[in-house]
Design a protein around this motif. Structure first.
Motif, PDB file in Angstrom:
ATOM      1  N   ASN A 130       0.779  -1.360  -0.019  1.00 44.49           N
ATOM      2  CA  ASN A 130      -0.010   0.067  -0.178  1.00 44.49           C
ATOM      3  C   ASN A 130       1.001   1.128  -0.102  1.00 44.49           C
ATOM      4  N   ARG A 131       1.905   1.145   0.670  1.00 43.05           N
ATOM      5  CA  ARG A 131       2.909   2.193   0.729  1.00 43.05           C
ATOM      6  C   ARG A 131       4.168   1.993   1.352  1.00 43.05           C
TER       7      ARG A 131
ATOM      8  N   TYR B 284      -3.066   4.204   0.084  1.00 40.80           N
ATOM      9  CA  TYR B 284      -1.705   4.706   0.045  1.00 40.80           C
ATOM     10  C   TYR B 284      -1.909   5.781   1.160  1.00 40.80           C
TER      11      TYR B 284
ATOM     12  N   GLU C 144      -6.824   2.312  -4.351  1.00 43.27           N
ATOM     13  CA  GLU C 144      -5.384   2.175  -4.337  1.00 43.27           C
ATOM     14  C   GLU C 144      -5.015   3.547  -3.666  1.00 43.27           C
TER      15      GLU C 144
ATOM     16  N   ILE D  38       1.305   5.903  -7.375  1.00 40.30           N
ATOM     17  CA  ILE D  38      -0.185   5.375  -7.306  1.00 40.30           C
ATOM     18  C   ILE D  38      -0.922   6.298  -8.496  1.00 40.30           C
TER      19      ILE D  38
END
Length: 536
Positions: A98-99, A158, A154, A148
């Motif tokens: 995700n990050r 993030y 998404e 992203i």
């Protein structure tokens, strides 16, 4: 043979290095597993430890795919198990980064179960794990950020990853005095002697990961085993693992280490038990000297089902030592925090749904792959706070929604999180349906932000399914209330339709169904009444 597959969605040609250079956004890794008897417990249900092992494997490979180097598990956030998985079903696990931060990454892990014969798919759990990159030699790690440019989901994940990271650091600091791990208690407490469990494991090569360290998923499996024994000793029955309050990996272990697992019941509630687990590691020298390394801790929550309809009564858990009191109070606090964290995810899910592109303004319908979502906008002649106050008390909804027969408050975690039990009308001669939902409400943080009321289904042991109704699911629903003027607001209702909700909204979905229009008009009339009956 175990039927399984593990694949990176963007690496079908096997050219890992070449593909990695081109990747900038999140790459999804998937695992599929047929649940066989060897994966199950004595009740033919998939063991939670085995599932955690699969989840950790998939998450690690997603992290390594992004980092381009070895990664190890640092922690796994709170997990709520929503569905029981049985032998013969198929588990699907998806993981993606995700990050990425400086040296660590948050990986989202999404687990569903599929019934082979019917094809019906249900969500089992969602987890967020933190993985740390481990380069070879003395190289300094600096992970590349995610670019992203994909879906709204998404982009939101993030953004939320940074907030979840802040919450992890805050919780660790806030609970450092409450999360005391296992101590050698010098007291006379009978229940301590009953629920205290200690087990040892020798780490062998099959227990190690591809980097030579003890596989994190294997450690979680062993932890779940001793915790289950501790819980069963207190309740005298086979408990079911319902949630995990974050695994914290404090240090590594390797082949040849002796791992000692210590578990004890921290507290017992009406229908659940919290068990604390501590893991200590010893190499040969440390074993002889009696100087362990503390490498992991977790709190596990078990639900106690009734036996043949008989309600189980758990014995009270009491302590006479300072450490016992800290663990006892810590369990109470963590129970509340879990509800708050679930509410945080509840609000985030509604924000994602509302932010989707492609809403058809004429029909208020959004279709994406196999998902159908509905949106109803209402202009109401009242203040936004007034509308928010009425809509946030779900007990009032039967007054304007004819599909609601009744709505009762089940549990209140705090002023923002409340669980309700909803009973709905019958449709087309079928059984009536009921829902157990968590309502999370939030007031605006700044001018222009909406009031938020988010709804999602939760599992509560105190409200088991009833024989004369169908327990159904609300995946994501709720209201956003925007201030338009001093005495005017816009109320937007969203619902990601599930099979349980569909009977109440189906009709002429391509336009407006008469039922939906009538419900919207009834809601407007209710909100425009000059009477506030709730307190906030």
């Amino acid at each position: 043979m175990d039927q399984n597959c593990l694949r990176g969605m963007s690496d079908m040609d096997g050219s890992c290095d070449k593909a990695r250079k081109k990747e900038s956004g999140p790459v999804e890794v998937q695992m599929c597993q047929s649940v066989l008897p060897c994966h199950a417990n004595h009740q033919e249900e998939l063991g939670a430890g085995q599932l955690l092992k699969w989840m950790d494997t998939t998450g690690c490979l997603a992290a390594e795919r992004h980092a381009g180097m070895a990664c190890v598990t640092a922690s796994m956030d709170d997990i709520q198990f929503e569905e029981t998985v049985r032998v013969g079903q198929v588990i699907n696990i998806k993981a993606r980064v995700n990050r990425a931060f400086n040296t660590s990454m948050e990986v989202g892990i999404y687990v569903t179960v599929q019934e082979v014969l019917s094809g019906v798919t249900k969500r089992v759990c969602v987890a967020f794990s933190t993985f740390v990159a481990k380069p070879t030699g003395t190289h300094k790690v600096s992970l590349k950020p995610l670019d992203i440019q994909g879906s709204v989901e998404e982009m939101l994940e993030y953004s939320l990853a940074s907030e979840r990271r802040r919450l992890r650091l805050f919780n660790e600091e806030a609970f450092k005095n409450l999360m005391k791990d296992y101590y050698n208690l010098q007291d006379k407490e009978s229940h301590d002697r009953l629920t205290r469990v200690e087990s040892i494991e020798l780490v062998l090569p099959p227990h190690a990961n591809h980097h030579g360290n003890t596989f994190g998923g294997q450690i979680m499996t062993w932890m779940e085993n001793v915790a289950t024994v501790a819980a069963s000793r207190l309740c005298g029955y086979y408990p079911s693992l319902g949630a995990v309050d974050m695994f914290r990996f404090r240090g590594p272990s390797s082949v040849g280490d002796r791992l000692v697992f210590k578990a004890m019941v921290n507290n017992a509630f009406q229908t659940s038990v919290e068990v604390g687990v501590r893991v200590e590691a010893y190499n040969c020298e440390e074993w002889n000297e009696g100087t362990p390394r503390h490498i992991n801790s977790a709190s596990m929550i078990y639900y106690i089902p009734g036996c043949g309809g008989e309600k189980k009564t758990l014995p009270d858990v009491t302590y006479t030592t300072l450490d016992g009191e800290r663990r006892f109070i810590g369990a109470v606090v963590r129970k509340r925090i879990r509800m708050v964290y679930l509410g945080y995810n509840n609000v985030a899910a509604l924000t994602v749904l509302a932010g989707k592109r492609g809403w058809e303004a004429r029909a208020y319908v959004h279709e994406e792959a196999d998902k159908l979502s509905l949106k109803v906008e209402m202009k109401v002649k009242t203040t936004a706070f007034y509308a928010f106050s009425l809509l946030a008390d779900l007990r009032l909804r039967p007054q304007w929604d004819k599909n609601y027969l009744s709505c009762e408050e089940v549990e209140k975690a705090d002023e923002e999180e409340t669980i309700y039990h909803i009973k709905c009308t019958t449709v087309n001669g079928s059984k009536s349906r009921d829902f157990v939902v968590l309502l999370s409400k939030r007031q605006p943080c700044k001018d222009g932000d909406p009031y938020v009321i988010a709804l999602r289904s939760v599992t509560v042991a105190t409200v088991p399914p009833e024989e004369n109704s169908i327990r159904s699911e609300v995946k994501c629903a709720g209201f956003l209330v925007h201030e338009i003027g001093y005495s005017t607001c816009k109320v937007s209702y969203y619902n990601q339709v599930t099979s349980g909700v569909l009977p109440y909204v189906e009709g002429n979905i391509a336009g407006w169904s008469k039922s939906m229009e009538e419900t919207a008009m009834s809601c407007i009339s209710f909100l425009e009444q000059d009477l506030l009956t709730t307190q906030f």
